[in-house]
Design an enzyme around this catalytic site. Structure first.
Site, PDB file in Angstrom:
ATOM      1  N   TYR A  80       0.762  -1.598  -0.624  1.00 35.47           N
ATOM      2  CA  TYR A  80      -0.202  -0.262   0.009  1.00 35.47           C
ATOM      3  C   TYR A  80       0.874   1.329  -0.142  1.00 35.47           C
ATOM      4  O   TYR A  80       0.645   2.287  -0.812  1.00 35.47           O
ATOM      5  CB  TYR A  80      -0.796   0.205   1.517  1.00 35.47           C
ATOM      6  CG  TYR A  80      -2.049   0.681   1.219  1.00 35.47           C
ATOM      7  CD1 TYR A  80      -3.231   1.186   0.887  1.00 35.47           C
ATOM      8  CD2 TYR A  80      -1.539   2.329   1.576  1.00 35.47           C
ATOM      9  CE1 TYR A  80      -4.056   2.362   0.478  1.00 35.47           C
ATOM     10  CE2 TYR A  80      -2.412   3.492   1.811  1.00 35.47           C
ATOM     11  CZ  TYR A  80      -3.752   3.171   1.089  1.00 35.47           C
ATOM     12  OH  TYR A  80      -4.895   4.052   1.426  1.00 35.47           O
ATOM     13  N   PHE A 132      -9.801  19.775 -24.320  1.00 34.58           N
ATOM     14  CA  PHE A 132      -9.715  18.363 -23.922  1.00 34.58           C
ATOM     15  C   PHE A 132     -11.266  17.699 -23.538  1.00 34.58           C
ATOM     16  O   PHE A 132     -11.917  18.680 -22.372  1.00 34.58           O
ATOM     17  CB  PHE A 132      -9.026  17.419 -23.634  1.00 34.58           C
ATOM     18  CG  PHE A 132      -9.610  15.778 -23.688  1.00 34.58           C
ATOM     19  CD1 PHE A 132      -8.861  15.186 -25.104  1.00 34.58           C
ATOM     20  CD2 PHE A 132      -9.708  15.327 -22.201  1.00 34.58           C
ATOM     21  CE1 PHE A 132      -9.532  13.777 -25.287  1.00 34.58           C
ATOM     22  CE2 PHE A 132     -10.283  13.430 -22.814  1.00 34.58           C
ATOM     23  CZ  PHE A 132      -9.944  13.353 -23.821  1.00 34.58           C
ATOM     24  N   THR A 133     -11.938  16.665 -23.767  1.00 35.05           N
ATOM     25  CA  THR A 133     -13.177  16.859 -22.709  1.00 35.05           C
ATOM     26  C   THR A 133     -14.161  16.635 -21.815  1.00 35.05           C
ATOM     27  O   THR A 133     -14.362  17.808 -21.084  1.00 35.05           O
ATOM     28  CB  THR A 133     -14.099  15.675 -23.590  1.00 35.05           C
ATOM     29  OG1 THR A 133     -13.623  14.458 -23.571  1.00 35.05           O
ATOM     30  CG2 THR A 133     -14.890  16.034 -25.193  1.00 35.05           C
ATOM     31  N   ASP A 223      -0.207  19.325 -20.722  1.00 37.22           N
ATOM     32  CA  ASP A 223      -0.925  17.608 -20.781  1.00 37.22           C
ATOM     33  C   ASP A 223      -0.235  16.709 -21.829  1.00 37.22           C
ATOM     34  O   ASP A 223       0.036  17.050 -23.297  1.00 37.22           O
ATOM     35  CB  ASP A 223      -2.605  17.635 -21.401  1.00 37.22           C
ATOM     36  CG  ASP A 223      -3.154  16.217 -21.312  1.00 37.22           C
ATOM     37  OD1 ASP A 223      -2.817  15.351 -21.569  1.00 37.22           O
ATOM     38  OD2 ASP A 223      -4.606  16.690 -21.550  1.00 37.22           O
ATOM     39  N   LYS A 266      -2.585   6.008 -22.492  1.00 34.59           N
ATOM     40  CA  LYS A 266      -1.417   6.568 -23.214  1.00 34.59           C
ATOM     41  C   LYS A 266      -0.264   6.206 -23.364  1.00 34.59           C
ATOM     42  O   LYS A 266      -0.058   5.482 -24.043  1.00 34.59           O
ATOM     43  CB  LYS A 266      -2.307   7.957 -24.138  1.00 34.59           C
ATOM     44  CG  LYS A 266      -4.103   7.830 -24.247  1.00 34.59           C
ATOM     45  CD  LYS A 266      -4.912   8.171 -23.692  1.00 34.59           C
ATOM     46  CE  LYS A 266      -6.142   8.204 -24.029  1.00 34.59           C
ATOM     47  NZ  LYS A 266      -6.959  10.034 -24.182  1.00 34.59           N
ATOM     48  N   ARG A 389     -16.517  12.634 -33.163  1.00 36.24           N
ATOM     49  CA  ARG A 389     -15.433  14.301 -32.064  1.00 36.24           C
ATOM     50  C   ARG A 389     -16.105  15.254 -33.061  1.00 36.24           C
ATOM     51  O   ARG A 389     -15.708  16.077 -33.830  1.00 36.24           O
ATOM     52  CB  ARG A 389     -14.584  14.068 -32.717  1.00 36.24           C
ATOM     53  CG  ARG A 389     -13.453  13.036 -31.580  1.00 36.24           C
ATOM     54  CD  ARG A 389     -13.381  12.614 -30.095  1.00 36.24           C
ATOM     55  NE  ARG A 389     -14.436  13.323 -29.484  1.00 36.24           N
ATOM     56  CZ  ARG A 389     -14.110  12.516 -27.826  1.00 36.24           C
ATOM     57  NH1 ARG A 389     -13.256  12.504 -27.995  1.00 36.24           N
ATOM     58  NH2 ARG A 389     -15.628  12.734 -26.974  1.00 36.24           N
ATOM     59  N   PHE A 455     -22.195  12.912 -24.973  1.00 30.77           N
ATOM     60  CA  PHE A 455     -21.909  11.865 -25.834  1.00 30.77           C
ATOM     61  C   PHE A 455     -21.123  10.551 -25.334  1.00 30.77           C
ATOM     62  O   PHE A 455     -21.587   9.355 -26.253  1.00 30.77           O
ATOM     63  CB  PHE A 455     -20.103  12.225 -26.098  1.00 30.77           C
ATOM     64  CG  PHE A 455     -19.014  12.395 -25.921  1.00 30.77           C
ATOM     65  CD1 PHE A 455     -18.886  14.116 -24.597  1.00 30.77           C
ATOM     66  CD2 PHE A 455     -18.078  11.038 -25.528  1.00 30.77           C
ATOM     67  CE1 PHE A 455     -17.668  13.756 -23.724  1.00 30.77           C
ATOM     68  CE2 PHE A 455     -17.354  11.893 -24.790  1.00 30.77           C
ATOM     69  CZ  PHE A 455     -16.664  12.887 -24.221  1.00 30.77           C
TER      70      PHE A 455
END
Ligand code: PLP
Length: 482
Positions: A80, A132-133, A223, A266, A389, A455
Site C-alpha cells: 500500500y 479536451f472534453t 497535457d 496512452k 468528435r 456523448f
C-alpha cells in the site's frame, strides 16, 4: 522511421515488432451490425465489444503491451505504502522529464480533476491551445471558463501546416491585458491535440508560450497524454530537431513547463496516470487531493502491475521504432482516403485518422449530428467502431443553447501495435464504399440526452429510414459478403 527503401518504389508502413499473442475477432453480418447499433442508441460508446470487428474507438488503455511490459508485471511489489514498484515508476519519470515530484492518479482525467481542484476558482479563465472534453468539464465544474487560443490555421481541415496544434501567443498577451493576470491560474498546452485530429505543436511554439507565461508569472501546464505522437512529429517535421533523440526532445519540452500531467492509458501503454512537477510548492498544493480522491501517494488508484507496465512502456516511448507505428499507419490511411476523394483531416496526425463528416455528409445540418451519424453508418457498413468528435461531444450552455462544434469528425483511432495493415486496408475499403453511397446516410436526433458529457452515454435515433436503405444497398452491391 526505419530507413528502408523499397524496390517497387512504393512506400508503406513497416512494423518493427512481431505479434506473439493474438485475440480472435468476429465480423458479424450487416443485419446484425445494424441491430447492435440500434440497441446502442446510435452511440458507438454503447456498443458491446463482442459485436465490433475493429475497435477504433480510442487509443485509451487498449494499446498492445510488449513482452518486456508483461514480464515486468510479474515483478510488481505489492504494498500500500512505499512499494518498490512506485519508486521504479517515479525514477523513470525523473529520468525522462527531469522533474522531481510525482503524484499518481488512476487515469488522465483524475489528474485533470486534481489540477482543477487545486487551481481553478469561480471566475478563473484558463487558456489552452485546444480543450479536451474531460478537462473542460472539470474547469467548468470549478466555476472556471476555458478559452481556446489555437492559432487560426489549426482549424483548417486541409492544410500542409505541420503544427496545427500551435498556440497563438499574441492572443495570450491580449487576453492577459483584457482579463488580468490574477484570473489566469495556468495555461494548458495539449500535446497531440486530441479533438482537432491528433495534431502536434512545435517545440519552438511551446518555448514561446512558456516565455510568455513566465514573463507574467503564470504556470505552464502540459497535457502529455499524447506526447509520444507529438515527439515523433517534432523529430520528423521540425528541422531543428531532426538529429535529436526523442528523449532529448521530451526533456527539452519538460524544461519549458511547470507541471506535466498524463494519461498512462496512452503514454506508457498501460492504465493509469499522474502529475509531474519540479516545483515543491505546486506539489504540496496538489498533494492532498491524491489520498482524498485517488489512493495513497505511492499508488494513486493504479495497480502495482500496471505501474510496472507503465515504467517499461515509458521507456519504449523513447524508442523511435516503437512510437512510429501509429503515425505510419495513420499516414497510410489518410493518404489512401485523401487520394480516393474521401474527406479527411490533413496532414495526418497521431492518435487516429479523422474523417471530415461536415464534408462527407454535406447534405446534413450540424444540428443533426453528421459526425455521430457517420460513426453509426461506418459501423453498419464495416463493423469498425469509430468515435464521434463533433457537436455531440459538446455540452449545452447553461441556458440550453447548443454550441456547434468547430469540426465534425469521426475518429478512427489506431491503438498502438494492435492492428495489421490488411485490417486497416479493410477499413479503408468500406469507407470508400460508404463515401460512394454517402447520400443515403441521414441525420440523428436525441432520444435521451444527458446533461453532463452527453456523448458518453446519450441515446439517439435516425431521422427517417436511412439505416435500412444503407443495409439494402450493401446487399445489392456485395451479395452475401460480410
Ligand atoms: C485521453 C486523454 C485524457 C484523459 O485521459 P483518461 O486516462 O482517458 O482519463 C486527457 N487528455 C488527453 C489529451 C487525452 O487524450
Amino acid at each position: 522511421m526505419p530507413k528502408v527503401t523499397y524496390f517497387s518504389g512504393e512506400t508503406f508502413p513497416l512494423e518493427m515488432h512481431k505479434v506473439r499473442i493474438i485475440q480472435k475477432l468476429t465480423l458479424l453480418p450487416i443485419e446484425v451490425r445494424l441491430r447492435a447499433v440500434q440497441d446502442s442508441g446510435y452511440n458507438t460508446f454503447l456498443l458491446q465489444n463482442k459485436d465490433v470487428f475493429l475497435d477504433m474507438l480510442t487509443d485509451s488503455g487498449v494499446n498492445a503491451m510488449s513482452d518486456r511490459q508483461q514480464a515486468a508485471m510479474l515483478l510488481a511489489d505489492d504494498a500500500y505504502a512505499g512499494s518498490a514498484t512506485f519508486t521504479r515508476l517515479h525514477n523513470k519519470l525523473i529520468e525522462i522529464f527531469g522533474q522531481r515530484y510525482f503524484l499518481p492518479a488512476h487515469q488522465g482525467r483524475a489528474a485533470e480533476h486534481i489540477l482543477c481542484k487545486a487551481y481553478v476558482r469561480p471566475g478563473s479563465i484558463v487558456p489552452c491551445n485546444y480543450h479536451f472534453t474531460t478537462w473542460k468539464a472539470h474547469v467548468t465544474e470549478q466555476g472556471g471558463t476555458v478559452v481556446e487560443l489555437l492559432k487560426k490555421e489549426g482549424l483548417e481541415v486541409n492544410s500542409d501546416n505541420p503544427f496545427k496544434g500551435n498556440f497563438d501567443v499574441p492572443a495570450l498577451e491580449a487576453l492577459i491585458a483584457e482579463v488580468g493576470v490574477e484570473h489566469i491560474p495556468y495555461v494548458r498546452m495539449e500535446a497531440g491535440t486530441n479533438l482537432i485530429g491528433g495534431q502536434p505543436f512545435s517545440l519552438a511554439n511551446l518555448r514561446e508560450v512558456s516565455a510568455a507565461c513566465h514573463k507574467h508569472g503564470i504556470k505552464l501546464v502540459l497535457d502529455a497524454s499524447l506526447l509520444a505522437d507529438n515527439l515523433h512529429f517534432i523529430k520528423v517535421r521540425e528541422p531543428e530537431f531532426a538529429d535529436a533523440s526523442v528523449g532529448e526532445i521530451a526533456r527539452a519540452m519538460a524544461d519549458t513547463t511547470d507541471i506535466i500531467y498524463f494519461s498512462a492509458r496512452k503514454l506508457g501503454f498501460g492504465r493509469g496516470g499522474g502529475i509531474v512537477t519540479d516545483d515543491e510548492v505546486s506539489y504540496k498544493e496538489m498533494r492532498g487531493f491524491v489520498p482524498m480522491y485517488e489512493g495513497f501517494l505511492t499508488y494513486g488508484g493504479m495497480s502495482v502491475r500496471e505501474m510496472e507496465a507503465i515504467t517499461v512502456g515509458l521507456d519504449e516511448t523513447l524508442d523511435e521504432d516503437m512510437i512510429n507505428q501509429g503515425p505510419q499507419f495513420i499516414a497510410h490511411i489518410v493518404k489512401t482516403l485523401d487520394e480516393a476523394g474521401v474527406p479527411v483531416i490533413t496532414p495526418p496526425g497521431g492518435l487516429g485518422a479523422h474523417v471530415d463528416a461536415m464534408r462527407f455528409l454535406d447534405h446534413l445540418p450540424q444540428e443533426q449530428y453528421p459526425a455521430a451519424a457517420l460513426a453509426s453508418a461506418i459501423f453498419i457498413a464495416s463493423g469498425v467502431r469509430g468515435m464521434e468528435r463533433g457537436t455531440m461531444s459538446e455540452q449545452r450552455e447553461p441556458d440550453g443553447t447548443e454550441p456547434l462544434a468547430d469540426m465534425e469528425l469521426v475518429r478512427l483511432a489506431v491503438p498502438r501495435r494492435v492492428f495489421t495493415l490488411s485490417q486497416v486496408n479493410y477499413a479503408i475499403d468500406r469507407l470508400m464504399w460508404l463515401h460512394a453511397n454517402r447520400k443515403i446516410v441521414g441525420g440523428l436526433k436525441w432520444v435521451e440526452e444527458p446533461e453532463l458529457l452527453r456523448f458518453f452515454y446519450g441515446r439517439l435515433e435516425p431521422i427517417g429510414d436511412w439505416h435500412n436503405e444503407l443495409v439494402a444497398k450493401f446487399r445489392a452491391d456485395f451479395g452475401d459478403s460480410l
